[in-house]
Design a protein around this motif. Structure first.
Motif, PDB file in Angstrom:
ATOM      1  N   ASN A 141      52.318  -1.194  64.881  1.00 22.12           N
ATOM      2  CA  ASN A 141      52.418  -2.632  65.139  1.00 22.12           C
ATOM      3  C   ASN A 141      53.839  -3.041  65.501  1.00 22.12           C
ATOM      4  OD1 ASN A 141      49.709  -3.050  64.639  1.00 22.12           O
ATOM      5  ND2 ASN A 141      50.006  -3.599  62.496  1.00 22.12           N
ATOM      6  N   ILE A 142      54.821  -2.423  64.827  1.00 22.61           N
ATOM      7  CA  ILE A 142      56.219  -2.752  65.100  1.00 22.61           C
ATOM      8  C   ILE A 142      56.646  -2.210  66.465  1.00 22.61           C
ATOM      9  CG2 ILE A 142      58.601  -2.366  64.358  1.00 22.61           C
ATOM     10  CD1 ILE A 142      57.616  -2.328  61.489  1.00 22.61           C
ATOM     11  N   VAL A 143      56.269  -0.959  66.744  1.00 22.29           N
ATOM     12  CA  VAL A 143      56.690  -0.308  67.984  1.00 22.29           C
ATOM     13  C   VAL A 143      56.108  -1.008  69.208  1.00 22.29           C
ATOM     14  CG1 VAL A 143      56.491   1.814  69.331  1.00 22.29           C
ATOM     15  CG2 VAL A 143      57.081   1.935  66.928  1.00 22.29           C
ATOM     16  N   THR A 144      54.870  -1.486  69.091  1.00 21.80           N
ATOM     17  CA  THR A 144      54.193  -2.084  70.241  1.00 21.80           C
ATOM     18  C   THR A 144      54.481  -3.571  70.392  1.00 21.80           C
ATOM     19  OG1 THR A 144      52.208  -2.419  68.882  1.00 21.80           O
ATOM     20  CG2 THR A 144      52.315  -0.415  70.204  1.00 21.80           C
ATOM     21  N   THR A 145      55.349  -4.132  69.544  1.00 21.21           N
ATOM     22  CA  THR A 145      55.697  -5.552  69.663  1.00 21.21           C
ATOM     23  C   THR A 145      56.340  -5.816  71.019  1.00 21.21           C
ATOM     24  OG1 THR A 145      56.054  -5.751  67.290  1.00 21.21           O
ATOM     25  CG2 THR A 145      57.028  -7.440  68.675  1.00 21.21           C
ATOM     26  N   ASN A 146      55.849  -6.864  71.665  1.00 24.19           N
ATOM     27  CA  ASN A 146      56.367  -7.273  72.978  1.00 24.19           C
ATOM     28  C   ASN A 146      56.077  -6.265  74.089  1.00 24.19           C
ATOM     29  OD1 ASN A 146      57.481  -9.710  72.104  1.00 24.19           O
ATOM     30  ND2 ASN A 146      59.397  -8.720  71.505  1.00 24.19           N
ATOM     31  N   ASN A 154      54.922   5.296  71.850  1.00 21.82           N
ATOM     32  CA  ASN A 154      54.281   4.362  70.915  1.00 21.82           C
ATOM     33  C   ASN A 154      53.312   5.077  69.994  1.00 21.82           C
ATOM     34  OD1 ASN A 154      55.551   2.750  72.821  1.00 21.82           O
ATOM     35  ND2 ASN A 154      54.131   1.076  72.499  1.00 21.82           N
ATOM     36  N   ASN A 155      52.847   6.249  70.389  1.00 15.78           N
ATOM     37  CA  ASN A 155      51.952   7.036  69.545  1.00 15.78           C
ATOM     38  C   ASN A 155      52.717   8.054  68.713  1.00 15.78           C
ATOM     39  OD1 ASN A 155      49.493   5.853  70.407  1.00 15.78           O
ATOM     40  ND2 ASN A 155      49.517   7.096  72.270  1.00 15.78           N
ATOM     41  N   ILE A 156      53.768   8.626  69.287  1.00 17.18           N
ATOM     42  CA  ILE A 156      54.511   9.683  68.598  1.00 17.18           C
ATOM     43  C   ILE A 156      55.317   9.130  67.427  1.00 17.18           C
ATOM     44  CG2 ILE A 156      56.386  11.347  68.861  1.00 17.18           C
ATOM     45  CD1 ILE A 156      55.445  11.819  71.705  1.00 17.18           C
ATOM     46  N   ILE A 157      56.016   8.016  67.630  1.00 18.14           N
ATOM     47  CA  ILE A 157      56.856   7.452  66.572  1.00 18.14           C
ATOM     48  C   ILE A 157      56.048   7.084  65.333  1.00 18.14           C
ATOM     49  CG2 ILE A 157      58.372   5.524  65.960  1.00 18.14           C
ATOM     50  CD1 ILE A 157      59.420   5.579  68.820  1.00 18.14           C
ATOM     51  N   LEU A 251      62.036 -14.090  64.984  1.00 19.29           N
ATOM     52  CA  LEU A 251      62.463 -15.338  65.609  1.00 19.29           C
ATOM     53  C   LEU A 251      63.774 -15.158  66.379  1.00 19.29           C
ATOM     54  CD1 LEU A 251      62.299 -18.475  65.949  1.00 19.29           C
ATOM     55  CD2 LEU A 251      63.541 -18.634  63.764  1.00 19.29           C
ATOM     56  N   ILE A 252      64.703 -14.420  65.793  1.00 22.66           N
ATOM     57  CA  ILE A 252      66.039 -14.306  66.382  1.00 22.66           C
ATOM     58  C   ILE A 252      66.106 -13.249  67.480  1.00 22.66           C
ATOM     59  CG2 ILE A 252      68.453 -13.742  65.886  1.00 22.66           C
ATOM     60  CD1 ILE A 252      67.972 -14.837  63.046  1.00 22.66           C
ATOM     61  N   PHE A 253      65.491 -12.080  67.242  1.00 25.57           N
ATOM     62  CA  PHE A 253      65.672 -10.963  68.157  1.00 25.57           C
ATOM     63  C   PHE A 253      64.478 -10.736  69.094  1.00 25.57           C
ATOM     64  CE2 PHE A 253      68.416 -10.058  64.494  1.00 25.57           C
ATOM     65  CZ  PHE A 253      69.623  -9.838  65.138  1.00 25.57           C
ATOM     66  N   TRP A 254      63.242 -10.858  68.576  1.00 21.78           N
ATOM     67  CA  TRP A 254      62.074 -10.567  69.398  1.00 21.78           C
ATOM     68  C   TRP A 254      61.510 -11.798  70.107  1.00 21.78           C
ATOM     69  CZ3 TRP A 254      59.455  -7.238  65.066  1.00 21.78           C
ATOM     70  CH2 TRP A 254      60.094  -5.990  65.018  1.00 21.78           C
ATOM     71  N   LYS A 255      61.875 -12.979  69.614  1.00 21.47           N
ATOM     72  CA  LYS A 255      61.388 -14.241  70.198  1.00 21.47           C
ATOM     73  C   LYS A 255      59.861 -14.302  70.230  1.00 21.47           C
ATOM     74  CE  LYS A 255      65.742 -14.907  71.296  1.00 21.47           C
ATOM     75  NZ  LYS A 255      66.612 -15.799  70.501  1.00 21.47           N
ATOM     76  N   THR A 256      59.221 -13.761  69.188  1.00 21.27           N
ATOM     77  CA  THR A 256      57.758 -13.740  69.143  1.00 21.27           C
ATOM     78  C   THR A 256      57.174 -14.845  68.274  1.00 21.27           C
ATOM     79  OG1 THR A 256      57.896 -12.102  67.362  1.00 21.27           O
ATOM     80  CG2 THR A 256      57.584 -11.272  69.599  1.00 21.27           C
ATOM     81  N   THR A 257      58.008 -15.746  67.804  1.00 20.94           N
ATOM     82  CA  THR A 257      57.528 -16.854  66.989  1.00 20.94           C
ATOM     83  C   THR A 257      58.412 -18.068  67.246  1.00 20.94           C
ATOM     84  OG1 THR A 257      56.971 -17.547  64.729  1.00 20.94           O
ATOM     85  CG2 THR A 257      58.950 -16.207  64.998  1.00 20.94           C
ATOM     86  N   THR A 258      58.064 -19.176  66.615  1.00 23.44           N
ATOM     87  CA  THR A 258      58.832 -20.408  66.789  1.00 23.44           C
ATOM     88  C   THR A 258      59.501 -20.796  65.477  1.00 23.44           C
ATOM     89  OG1 THR A 258      56.959 -21.837  66.212  1.00 23.44           O
ATOM     90  CG2 THR A 258      57.192 -21.189  68.536  1.00 23.44           C
TER      91      THR A 258
END
Length: 336
Positions: A141-146, A154-157, A251-258
């Motif tokens: 879930n973390i690796v595939t963000t954005n 994404n599968n190996i890590i 919020l700060i780095f990935w900009k995936t929320t408000t």
């Protein structure tokens, strides 16, 4: 027609899941290779610890399980009033370790096969294997963000993360000892809580009207699981802090929320954390645990500065063991 009935039953059981787009979101399976990865990790985890399945009850196992009437013959209601060792929480001998969910799993093991160590070990191993799968899912879930596509990295890590978690020597005591069930079960609910929280970033609803409801239900489910983690072992409550940290990081780095959503979720987690902590203090009668000198010698030191330095050293040493797991010990008390 069969597919429609299946979808309808899913909607009845989990109404908020019906709003999620199944083509872009999945709780565990994001690609066809996920099942193979999970199966490999599960078998790998079991094989590593299968040799511990024949171990007997030793050290704390005897007091926490064999001599604990909450597990063998007391009223089921009593385990909600007693500590991990079977003493009432208001008893001066109590260590105030309130872990009723862990004790319930001990009782289930006892009902299945009595005081046969095999059953207790088997459940520990299976829980560890499931936890290793959850680590793979969490990492994925973390690796595939954005990212819209799933590539090889994404599968190996996530797979390597699961292998490292499953085989890390630091887990030996928790998985191989019977009383280690507290850590393993706490970790199970901890990881589930964190994964549920991650789903707020994956919500892709068919209607914007339901978006906030879906996100709220994922957050509330995460809160419930964090409570279960705390009732398995006290440290489980720390998952709340990790979820809040991830929210602000996103919020700060990935900009995936408000900002609004982050603040609302932080308020929700803060409110429930205070409720859980108050309950924890209440069940302890707002009194600290009582330890003997040989169990926690540094707590009896007259030098406050020495106590603080020792606590810092212990934290640093545990971090060192995480990176270099040598010189491990099954019991760090009693002068060891």
């Amino acid at each position: 027609m069969r597919q429609r009935n299946k979808q309808k039953s899913k909607t009845i059981i989990f109404p908020f899941l019906s709003q999620i787009n199944p083509k872009t979101n999945s709780f565990f399976f994001q690609s066809s290779n996920d099942f193979k990865s999970y199966l490999f990790i599960f078998l790998f985890s079991v094989i590593i610890y299968i040799n511990s399945i024949w171990g007997e009850f030793v050290f704390d196992d005897v007091e926490a399980i064999v001599n604990n009437q909450d597990i063998t013959d007391s009223n089921l209601f009593n385990l909600w009033k007693n500590d991990f060792w079977g003493f009432p929480m208001n008893n001066e001998k109590s260590h105030k370790s309130y872990r009723p969910l862990t004790v319930i799993t001990f009782r289930l093991s006892y009902l299945l096969n009595g005081l046969d160590p095999y059953t207790f070990h088997l459940i520990n191993i299976l829980l560890h294997a499931i936890n290793s799968i959850l680590v793979v899912s969490l990492t994925k879930n973390i690796v595939t963000t954005n990212q819209d596509t799933i590539n090889k990295s994404n599968n190996i890590i996530p797979l390597l993360s699961g292998i490292l978690f499953a085989s890390h020597p630091i887990h030996t005591e928790a998985v191989s000892s019977h009383v280690g069930r507290a850590e393993v079960l706490c970790g199970f609910f901890f990881l589930l809580s964190f994964i549920c929280f991650q789903q707020v970033y994956n919500v892709n609803v068919t209607s914007n009207i339901f978006e906030w409801k879906v996100k709220l239900k994922w957050v509330l489910l995460s809160v419930v699981l964090s409570l279960c983690s705390m009732l398995s072992k006290e440290q489980g409550i720390t998952v709340v802090g990790i979820c809040v940290f991830l929210d602000f990081f996103s919020l700060i780095f990935w900009k995936t929320t408000t900002i609004r959503d982050t603040i609302i979720r932080t308020i929700i987690y803060t409110i429930f954390t205070f409720i859980f902590l108050y309950f924890r203090l209440w069940i302890m009668n707002f009194s600290p645990p009582s330890f003997a000198v040989d169990m926690n010698p540094i707590a009896f030191s007259d030098n406050n500065f020495s106590r603080k330095l020792t606590f810092l050293y212990i934290s640093a040493y545990n971090f060192y063991l995480l990176l270099f797991p040598v010189g491990l010990c099954c019991d760090w008390s009693m002068g060891s």
